[in-house]
Design a protein around this motif. Structure first.
Motif, PDB file in Angstrom:
ATOM      1  N   GLU A  73       0.895  -1.338   0.152  1.00  0.00           N
ATOM      2  CA  GLU A  73       0.435   0.238  -0.099  1.00  0.00           C
ATOM      3  C   GLU A  73       1.154   1.501  -0.312  1.00  0.00           C
ATOM      4  OE1 GLU A  73      -4.113   0.915   2.455  1.00  0.00           O
ATOM      5  OE2 GLU A  73      -2.214   1.242   3.397  1.00  0.00           O
ATOM      6  N   THR A  74       0.165   2.234  -0.665  1.00  0.00           N
ATOM      7  CA  THR A  74       1.352   3.451  -0.434  1.00  0.00           C
ATOM      8  C   THR A  74       0.193   4.669   0.269  1.00  0.00           C
ATOM      9  OG1 THR A  74       2.397   3.011  -2.861  1.00  0.00           O
ATOM     10  CG2 THR A  74       1.852   5.466  -2.134  1.00  0.00           C
ATOM     11  N   LEU A  75       1.190   5.097   0.915  1.00  0.00           N
ATOM     12  CA  LEU A  75      -0.085   6.220   1.738  1.00  0.00           C
ATOM     13  C   LEU A  75       1.468   7.663   1.697  1.00  0.00           C
ATOM     14  CD1 LEU A  75      -1.169   4.800   5.734  1.00  0.00           C
ATOM     15  CD2 LEU A  75      -2.627   5.808   3.291  1.00  0.00           C
ATOM     16  N   GLY A  76       0.841   8.874   1.223  1.00  0.00           N
ATOM     17  CA  GLY A  76       1.552   9.260   1.055  1.00  0.00           C
ATOM     18  C   GLY A  76       2.840   8.794   0.760  1.00  0.00           C
ATOM     19  N   ASP A  77       4.301   9.371   1.214  1.00  0.00           N
ATOM     20  CA  ASP A  77       5.858   8.855   0.599  1.00  0.00           C
ATOM     21  C   ASP A  77       5.791   7.262   0.975  1.00  0.00           C
ATOM     22  OD1 ASP A  77       5.351  11.148  -1.123  1.00  0.00           O
ATOM     23  OD2 ASP A  77       6.783  12.471   0.333  1.00  0.00           O
ATOM     24  N   VAL A  78       4.935   6.918   1.893  1.00  0.00           N
ATOM     25  CA  VAL A  78       5.509   5.315   1.501  1.00  0.00           C
ATOM     26  C   VAL A  78       4.458   4.275   1.621  1.00  0.00           C
ATOM     27  CG1 VAL A  78       5.422   4.199   4.614  1.00  0.00           C
ATOM     28  CG2 VAL A  78       5.366   7.565   4.130  1.00  0.00           C
ATOM     29  N   LYS A  79       5.867   3.671   1.349  1.00  0.00           N
ATOM     30  CA  LYS A  79       4.833   2.006   0.701  1.00  0.00           C
ATOM     31  C   LYS A  79       5.568   1.425   1.593  1.00  0.00           C
ATOM     32  CE  LYS A  79       5.648   2.955  -4.722  1.00  0.00           C
ATOM     33  NZ  LYS A  79       6.572   2.481  -5.576  1.00  0.00           N
ATOM     34  N   HIS A  80       4.208   0.670   2.168  1.00  0.00           N
ATOM     35  CA  HIS A  80       4.352  -1.033   3.364  1.00  0.00           C
ATOM     36  C   HIS A  80       3.844  -1.068   3.101  1.00  0.00           C
ATOM     37  CE1 HIS A  80       0.430   0.422   4.915  1.00  0.00           C
ATOM     38  NE2 HIS A  80       0.680   1.696   4.520  1.00  0.00           N
ATOM     39  N   ASP A  81       3.767  -2.340   3.207  1.00  0.00           N
ATOM     40  CA  ASP A  81       2.923  -3.811   3.407  1.00  0.00           C
ATOM     41  C   ASP A  81       1.729  -4.119   4.256  1.00  0.00           C
ATOM     42  OD1 ASP A  81       4.492  -4.597   1.209  1.00  0.00           O
ATOM     43  OD2 ASP A  81       4.392  -6.588   1.821  1.00  0.00           O
ATOM     44  N   ILE A  82      -0.011  -4.182   3.689  1.00  0.00           N
ATOM     45  CA  ILE A  82      -0.670  -4.588   5.009  1.00  0.00           C
ATOM     46  C   ILE A  82      -1.472  -6.484   4.570  1.00  0.00           C
ATOM     47  CG2 ILE A  82      -1.348  -2.081   4.624  1.00  0.00           C
ATOM     48  CD1 ILE A  82      -3.576  -3.570   2.277  1.00  0.00           C
ATOM     49  N   LEU A  83      -1.999  -6.611   5.184  1.00  0.00           N
ATOM     50  CA  LEU A  83      -2.757  -8.348   5.734  1.00  0.00           C
ATOM     51  C   LEU A  83      -4.240  -7.580   5.440  1.00  0.00           C
ATOM     52  CD1 LEU A  83      -0.185  -9.728   7.589  1.00  0.00           C
ATOM     53  CD2 LEU A  83       0.270  -9.546   5.258  1.00  0.00           C
ATOM     54  N   LEU A  84      -4.771  -8.486   4.602  1.00  0.00           N
ATOM     55  CA  LEU A  84      -6.461  -8.495   4.356  1.00  0.00           C
ATOM     56  C   LEU A  84      -6.636 -10.146   4.240  1.00  0.00           C
ATOM     57  CD1 LEU A  84      -6.958  -5.904   1.551  1.00  0.00           C
ATOM     58  CD2 LEU A  84      -6.884  -5.161   3.951  1.00  0.00           C
ATOM     59  N   ASN A  85      -7.716  -9.695   4.842  1.00  0.00           N
ATOM     60  CA  ASN A  85      -8.490 -11.295   4.963  1.00  0.00           C
ATOM     61  C   ASN A  85     -10.098 -11.044   4.164  1.00  0.00           C
ATOM     62  OD1 ASN A  85      -9.552 -14.375   5.347  1.00  0.00           O
ATOM     63  ND2 ASN A  85      -9.833 -13.538   7.410  1.00  0.00           N
ATOM     64  N   TYR A  86      -9.734 -11.442   2.499  1.00  0.00           N
ATOM     65  CA  TYR A  86     -11.264 -11.622   2.240  1.00  0.00           C
ATOM     66  C   TYR A  86     -12.216 -12.268   3.075  1.00  0.00           C
ATOM     67  CZ  TYR A  86      -8.631  -8.135  -0.912  1.00  0.00           C
ATOM     68  OH  TYR A  86      -8.244  -7.377  -1.266  1.00  0.00           O
ATOM     69  N   ALA A  87     -11.849 -13.308   3.368  1.00  0.00           N
ATOM     70  CA  ALA A  87     -12.874 -14.121   4.244  1.00  0.00           C
ATOM     71  C   ALA A  87     -13.585 -14.124   4.963  1.00  0.00           C
ATOM     72  CB  ALA A  87     -12.449 -15.442   4.322  1.00  0.00           C
ATOM     73  N   PHE A  88     -13.469 -12.570   5.804  1.00  0.00           N
ATOM     74  CA  PHE A  88     -13.872 -12.666   7.176  1.00  0.00           C
ATOM     75  C   PHE A  88     -13.934 -10.942   6.816  1.00  0.00           C
ATOM     76  CE2 PHE A  88     -13.162  -9.734  11.361  1.00  0.00           C
ATOM     77  CZ  PHE A  88     -13.491 -10.943  11.856  1.00  0.00           C
ATOM     78  N   PRO A  89     -16.140 -10.556   6.886  1.00  0.00           N
ATOM     79  CA  PRO A  89     -16.479  -9.408   6.807  1.00  0.00           C
ATOM     80  C   PRO A  89     -15.699  -8.222   7.453  1.00  0.00           C
ATOM     81  CG  PRO A  89     -17.995 -10.462   7.722  1.00  0.00           C
ATOM     82  CD  PRO A  89     -16.960 -12.292   7.553  1.00  0.00           C
ATOM     83  N   ASP A  90     -15.890  -7.052   7.232  1.00  0.00           N
ATOM     84  CA  ASP A  90     -15.582  -5.600   8.062  1.00  0.00           C
ATOM     85  C   ASP A  90     -16.638  -5.571   8.938  1.00  0.00           C
ATOM     86  OD1 ASP A  90     -13.549  -5.009   6.216  1.00  0.00           O
ATOM     87  OD2 ASP A  90     -14.704  -3.968   4.827  1.00  0.00           O
ATOM     88  N   ARG A  91     -16.004  -5.618   9.992  1.00  0.00           N
ATOM     89  CA  ARG A  91     -17.238  -5.086  10.816  1.00  0.00           C
ATOM     90  C   ARG A  91     -17.607  -4.314  11.761  1.00  0.00           C
ATOM     91  NH1 ARG A  91     -12.804  -7.447  16.245  1.00  0.00           N
ATOM     92  NH2 ARG A  91     -11.355  -6.004  14.361  1.00  0.00           N
ATOM     93  N   VAL A  92     -18.652  -3.558  10.743  1.00  0.00           N
ATOM     94  CA  VAL A  92     -18.644  -3.069  10.722  1.00  0.00           C
ATOM     95  C   VAL A  92     -19.895  -2.632  11.471  1.00  0.00           C
ATOM     96  CG1 VAL A  92     -20.488  -1.165   8.987  1.00  0.00           C
ATOM     97  CG2 VAL A  92     -18.804  -2.355   8.315  1.00  0.00           C
TER      98      VAL A  92
END
Length: 306
Positions: free
Chosen positions: A204-223
């Motif tokens: 992921e790119t946030l501003g000038d920072v590139k970093h890695d993230i982890l996502l679990n697409y089998a897990f719904p957002d806890r809205v």
């Protein structure tokens, strides 16, 4: 706990410093005066052993004199320069792992007094993408570590695993920036798991920072558990002035601003800048050693944090 340690460190520094000062200005001159009177009464200089005994510091004074400069140096280093922290959970994976020991730059966002944490000298503000350590707003005795996603005035949307940011409109600017999705690039999955589910790793790119993230697409957002800000939808937030929106890199295993709100500027402790030690904590449940005993050292993880 860290706040209590800071207060204790200040008290010990003041105590040992006071003893050092009293000895230098009051007690040492009295010992020298007593020696001069003894030599005058003896009609000449006393032998070396007698002189050393009369000039010697009491053992407790000598201990305080020796400890004072060391403790004072630790106080300055820890309060104003760098403080060590240990990563206790996986909320910042894959950037930071359980068993990582990091250094936090205390002066990055202002030089603060070590007792009340009030800013004495402003030195800067968090930038988008910074990894910050802060006092957890719901329990200031607890230190949290997350990544800055939203700055004051930003609009943040986190919907269906996608992050959108509309930066604050600067005063006097005619055309304000619009809402845009934060870009991320797929790096595959299977390296990290949440239970039995392999996690997707993305850059992921946030501003000038590139970093890695982890996502679990089998897990719904806890809205339904999200922090609800009046006047916005459940998965939208507008960052108030003087506050920040922070999220963990392990998006589906992080309790962050989505759930409890914003990080006030006065809660900031510093910026995470360096991993100085990393222990592998992968001990099997049937091991006869306690789970907190490391199984190895991850030398490859030592270095700057991005």
């Amino acid at each position: 706990m860290a706040q209590y340690f800071s207060i204790l460190l200040v008290l010990i520094t003041l105590g040992t410093g006071l003893v050092w000062l009293l000895d230098k200005l009051l007690w040492a001159p009295k010992r020298r005066a007593a020696l001069a009177r003894a030599e005058q009464a003896a009609g000449g200089e006393l032998d070396q052993d007698s002189r050393e005994k009369m000039l010697a510091h009491p053992s407790w004074v000598e201990s305080c004199r020796g400890a004072f400069p060391v403790i004072a140096a630790v106080l300055v280093l820890r309060s104003f320069l760098f403080e060590p922290f240990q990563i206790p959970s996986g909320s910042m994976m894959p950037t930071l792992l359980v068993g990582d020991f990091i250094l936090v730059e205390k002066f990055a966002y202002g030089i603060k007094d070590p007792v009340f944490a009030k800013t004495m000298i402003p030195t800067g503000k968090p930038k988008r993408g910074d990894i910050i350590v802060f006092k957890y707003p719901e329990d200031p005795k607890v230190d949290y570590i997350k990544r800055v996603v939203g700055l004051p005035g930003d609009k943040i949307i986190y919907r269906n695993k996608h992050l959108y940011i509309q930066p604050a409109c600067a005063e006097g600017v005619k055309e304000c920036p619009g809402l845009s999705e934060v870009t991320s690039v797929d790096k595959g999955k299977g390296e990290f798991y949440l239970g039995n589910f392999p996690l997707d790793r993305r850059t992921e790119t946030l501003g000038d920072v590139k970093h890695d993230i982890l996502l679990n697409y089998a897990f719904p957002d806890r809205v339904g558990e999200y922090f609800e800000q009046p006047g916005t939808r459940p998965d939208e937030w507008i960052v108030p002035q003087g506050e920040y929106f922070a999220m963990g890199d392990n998006r589906d295993n992080s309790r962050d601003s989505r759930f409890w709100g914003f990080v006030p500027e006065q809660n900031l402790v510093g910026k995470a800048v360096f991993i100085w030690m990393s222990f592998d904590m992968d001990r099997s449940p049937d091991s006869w050693l306690p789970s907190w005993v490391p199984t190895g050292v991850r030398f490859g993880r030592l270095g700057p944090i991005h």
